[in-house]
Motif scaffolding. Structure first.
Motif, PDB file in Angstrom:
ATOM      1  N   ASP A  39      66.923  94.895  85.053  1.00  0.00           N
ATOM      2  CA  ASP A  39      66.564  93.512  84.730  1.00  0.00           C
ATOM      3  C   ASP A  39      67.099  92.504  85.743  1.00  0.00           C
ATOM      4  O   ASP A  39      66.589  91.389  85.832  1.00  0.00           O
ATOM      5  N   ASP A  40      68.122  92.882  86.499  1.00  0.00           N
ATOM      6  CA  ASP A  40      68.683  91.996  87.527  1.00  0.00           C
ATOM      7  C   ASP A  40      67.942  92.100  88.861  1.00  0.00           C
ATOM      8  O   ASP A  40      68.292  91.408  89.810  1.00  0.00           O
ATOM      9  N   GLY A  41      66.950  92.983  88.924  1.00  0.00           N
ATOM     10  CA  GLY A  41      66.194  93.163  90.165  1.00  0.00           C
ATOM     11  C   GLY A  41      66.809  94.174  91.117  1.00  0.00           C
ATOM     12  O   GLY A  41      66.320  94.343  92.237  1.00  0.00           O
ATOM     13  N   ASP A  42      67.880  94.852  90.704  1.00  0.00           N
ATOM     14  CA  ASP A  42      68.476  95.890  91.546  1.00  0.00           C
ATOM     15  C   ASP A  42      67.514  97.073  91.616  1.00  0.00           C
ATOM     16  O   ASP A  42      66.811  97.381  90.649  1.00  0.00           O
ATOM     17  N   VAL A  43      67.498  97.740  92.755  1.00  0.00           N
ATOM     18  CA  VAL A  43      66.593  98.865  92.969  1.00  0.00           C
ATOM     19  C   VAL A  43      67.393 100.113  93.312  1.00  0.00           C
ATOM     20  O   VAL A  43      68.301 100.072  94.141  1.00  0.00           O
ATOM     21  N   LEU A  44      67.057 101.206  92.662  1.00  0.00           N
ATOM     22  CA  LEU A  44      67.581 102.519  93.022  1.00  0.00           C
ATOM     23  C   LEU A  44      66.409 103.405  93.389  1.00  0.00           C
ATOM     24  O   LEU A  44      65.322 103.274  92.828  1.00  0.00           O
ATOM     25  N   LEU A  45      66.628 104.286  94.339  1.00  0.00           N
ATOM     26  CA  LEU A  45      65.608 105.258  94.729  1.00  0.00           C
ATOM     27  C   LEU A  45      65.995 106.620  94.183  1.00  0.00           C
ATOM     28  O   LEU A  45      67.144 107.044  94.324  1.00  0.00           O
ATOM     29  N   LEU A  46      65.031 107.284  93.585  1.00  0.00           N
ATOM     30  CA  LEU A  46      65.211 108.658  93.124  1.00  0.00           C
ATOM     31  C   LEU A  46      64.374 109.531  94.049  1.00  0.00           C
ATOM     32  O   LEU A  46      63.165 109.361  94.129  1.00  0.00           O
ATOM     33  N   ILE A  47      65.053 110.433  94.764  1.00  0.00           N
ATOM     34  CA  ILE A  47      64.383 111.207  95.801  1.00  0.00           C
ATOM     35  C   ILE A  47      64.656 112.692  95.611  1.00  0.00           C
ATOM     36  O   ILE A  47      65.807 113.099  95.431  1.00  0.00           O
ATOM     37  N   THR A  99      73.705 112.905  92.136  1.00  0.00           N
ATOM     38  CA  THR A  99      72.838 114.046  92.419  1.00  0.00           C
ATOM     39  C   THR A  99      72.676 114.851  91.136  1.00  0.00           C
ATOM     40  O   THR A  99      73.643 115.082  90.407  1.00  0.00           O
ATOM     41  N   PHE A 100      71.431 115.289  90.895  1.00  0.00           N
ATOM     42  CA  PHE A 100      71.123 116.029  89.677  1.00  0.00           C
ATOM     43  C   PHE A 100      70.281 117.255  89.998  1.00  0.00           C
ATOM     44  O   PHE A 100      69.483 117.236  90.928  1.00  0.00           O
ATOM     45  N   GLY A 101      70.461 118.289  89.198  1.00  0.00           N
ATOM     46  CA  GLY A 101      69.716 119.526  89.389  1.00  0.00           C
ATOM     47  C   GLY A 101      68.304 119.474  88.842  1.00  0.00           C
ATOM     48  O   GLY A 101      67.442 120.242  89.274  1.00  0.00           O
ATOM     49  N   THR A 102      68.046 118.547  87.903  1.00  0.00           N
ATOM     50  CA  THR A 102      66.702 118.435  87.328  1.00  0.00           C
ATOM     51  C   THR A 102      66.266 116.980  87.301  1.00  0.00           C
ATOM     52  O   THR A 102      67.106 116.056  87.265  1.00  0.00           O
ATOM     53  N   TYR A 103      64.964 116.799  87.276  1.00  0.00           N
ATOM     54  CA  TYR A 103      64.410 115.455  87.169  1.00  0.00           C
ATOM     55  C   TYR A 103      64.829 114.823  85.843  1.00  0.00           C
ATOM     56  O   TYR A 103      65.194 113.646  85.796  1.00  0.00           O
ATOM     57  N   ASP A 104      64.776 115.599  84.760  1.00  0.00           N
ATOM     58  CA  ASP A 104      65.125 115.066  83.434  1.00  0.00           C
ATOM     59  C   ASP A 104      66.554 114.516  83.403  1.00  0.00           C
ATOM     60  O   ASP A 104      66.804 113.454  82.812  1.00  0.00           O
ATOM     61  N   ASP A 105      67.490 115.213  84.034  1.00  0.00           N
ATOM     62  CA  ASP A 105      68.869 114.728  84.076  1.00  0.00           C
ATOM     63  C   ASP A 105      68.969 113.412  84.854  1.00  0.00           C
ATOM     64  O   ASP A 105      69.669 112.491  84.448  1.00  0.00           O
ATOM     65  N   ALA A 106      68.253 113.338  85.968  1.00  0.00           N
ATOM     66  CA  ALA A 106      68.255 112.116  86.768  1.00  0.00           C
ATOM     67  C   ALA A 106      67.619 110.970  85.991  1.00  0.00           C
ATOM     68  O   ALA A 106      68.134 109.839  85.989  1.00  0.00           O
ATOM     69  N   GLU A 107      66.521 111.244  85.335  1.00  0.00           N
ATOM     70  CA  GLU A 107      65.832 110.228  84.542  1.00  0.00           C
ATOM     71  C   GLU A 107      66.734 109.716  83.415  1.00  0.00           C
ATOM     72  O   GLU A 107      66.836 108.504  83.184  1.00  0.00           O
ATOM     73  N   ASP A 108      67.408 110.627  82.711  1.00  0.00           N
ATOM     74  CA  ASP A 108      68.335 110.226  81.647  1.00  0.00           C
ATOM     75  C   ASP A 108      69.424 109.299  82.189  1.00  0.00           C
ATOM     76  O   ASP A 108      69.757 108.275  81.574  1.00  0.00           O
ATOM     77  N   TYR A 109      69.990 109.654  83.335  1.00  0.00           N
ATOM     78  CA  TYR A 109      71.026 108.836  83.955  1.00  0.00           C
ATOM     79  C   TYR A 109      70.508 107.425  84.252  1.00  0.00           C
ATOM     80  O   TYR A 109      71.161 106.427  83.937  1.00  0.00           O
ATOM     81  N   LEU A 110      69.322 107.351  84.863  1.00  0.00           N
ATOM     82  CA  LEU A 110      68.768 106.046  85.222  1.00  0.00           C
ATOM     83  C   LEU A 110      68.482 105.191  83.992  1.00  0.00           C
ATOM     84  O   LEU A 110      68.779 103.987  83.980  1.00  0.00           O
ATOM     85  N   PHE A 111      67.923 105.806  82.939  1.00  0.00           N
ATOM     86  CA  PHE A 111      67.693 105.050  81.696  1.00  0.00           C
ATOM     87  C   PHE A 111      69.011 104.539  81.107  1.00  0.00           C
ATOM     88  O   PHE A 111      69.108 103.403  80.676  1.00  0.00           O
ATOM     89  N   GLU A 112      70.031 105.404  81.111  1.00  0.00           N
ATOM     90  CA  GLU A 112      71.329 105.010  80.566  1.00  0.00           C
ATOM     91  C   GLU A 112      71.955 103.858  81.345  1.00  0.00           C
ATOM     92  O   GLU A 112      72.686 103.042  80.784  1.00  0.00           O
ATOM     93  N   GLU A 113      71.669 103.794  82.645  1.00  0.00           N
ATOM     94  CA  GLU A 113      72.206 102.725  83.485  1.00  0.00           C
ATOM     95  C   GLU A 113      71.347 101.453  83.432  1.00  0.00           C
ATOM     96  O   GLU A 113      71.638 100.460  84.124  1.00  0.00           O
ATOM     97  N   GLY A 114      70.280 101.469  82.613  1.00  0.00           N
ATOM     98  CA  GLY A 114      69.454 100.273  82.432  1.00  0.00           C
ATOM     99  C   GLY A 114      68.320 100.127  83.433  1.00  0.00           C
ATOM    100  O   GLY A 114      67.773  99.039  83.593  1.00  0.00           O
ATOM    101  N   PHE A 115      67.931 101.206  84.073  1.00  0.00           N
ATOM    102  CA  PHE A 115      66.843 101.159  85.049  1.00  0.00           C
ATOM    103  C   PHE A 115      65.554 101.689  84.448  1.00  0.00           C
ATOM    104  O   PHE A 115      65.562 102.537  83.551  1.00  0.00           O
ATOM    105  N   ARG A 116      64.449 101.164  84.956  1.00  0.00           N
ATOM    106  CA  ARG A 116      63.119 101.594  84.534  1.00  0.00           C
ATOM    107  C   ARG A 116      62.283 101.907  85.763  1.00  0.00           C
ATOM    108  O   ARG A 116      62.414 101.262  86.806  1.00  0.00           O
ATOM    109  N   LEU A 117      61.409 102.874  85.631  1.00  0.00           N
ATOM    110  CA  LEU A 117      60.508 103.253  86.726  1.00  0.00           C
ATOM    111  C   LEU A 117      59.548 102.122  87.016  1.00  0.00           C
ATOM    112  O   LEU A 117      58.976 101.547  86.085  1.00  0.00           O
ATOM    113  N   GLU A 118      59.406 101.761  88.293  1.00  0.00           N
ATOM    114  CA  GLU A 118      58.461 100.695  88.672  1.00  0.00           C
ATOM    115  C   GLU A 118      57.036 101.131  88.446  1.00  0.00           C
ATOM    116  O   GLU A 118      56.660 102.230  88.646  1.00  0.00           O
TER     117      GLU A 118
END
Length: 158
Positions: A114-122, A139-158
């Protein structure tokens, strides 16, 4: 059309470029501070006035398969502009260049909060890496783990 000497004078006015004489009287100019492997900004400037400028990272130019634009018919202002833009596109100070250097050929997603910060998931070598700018955040071994982390940190996929 500018002469070879006029083009040389314009190009040599960029102190960040280093001249490299090559075969047949041609001249290249390198940008050694490039964050990419690509360091040649001006390629094969020829005494007949022909030459090329690297513009693969620039949107408004039609580039060849190697990312270069022919500058044979450029006027002085056009030549200065494309060289300045080329250097900027390769510069470590360019946000777009930093992002391109990180992503490379990898699969990527941009996540924002919501603050406009951007993270890249690669996806890199079977690992899902989260970057903030040039910094590896997690760093995560699965996409699901990375996605969970990003949601928990308040990020949403553009």
């Amino acid at each position: 059309m500018l002469t070879f000497e006029e083009k040389l004078q314009i190009i040599e006015a960029f102190p960040e470029l280093q001249r490299k004489d090559v075969s047949l009287g041609r001249v290249n100019f390198h940008y050694d501070d490039s964050i990419f492997d690509k360091k040649v900004v001006v390629q094969h400037l020829h005494p007949n006035g022909n030459g090329f400028v690297y513009a693969a990272n620039l949107q408004e130019y039609n580039v060849d398969e190697k990312g270069f634009v022919n500058i044979r018919d450029f006027n002085a202002d056009e030549l200065r502009r494309i060289i300045k833009e080329s250097i900027k596109s390769l510069s470590p100070n360019s946000a777009a260049a930093r992002e391109t250097a990180i992503i490379g050929e990898g699969q990527e997603e941009r996540w924002t909060n919501d603050d406009g910060d951007v993270l890249l998931l690669i996806l890199e070598d079977d690992w899902w890496n989260v970057y903030s700018g040039l910094n590896l955040e997690a760093t995560f071994g699965t996409y699901d783990d990375a996605e969970d982390y990003l949601f928990e940190e308040g990020f949403r996929l553009e």
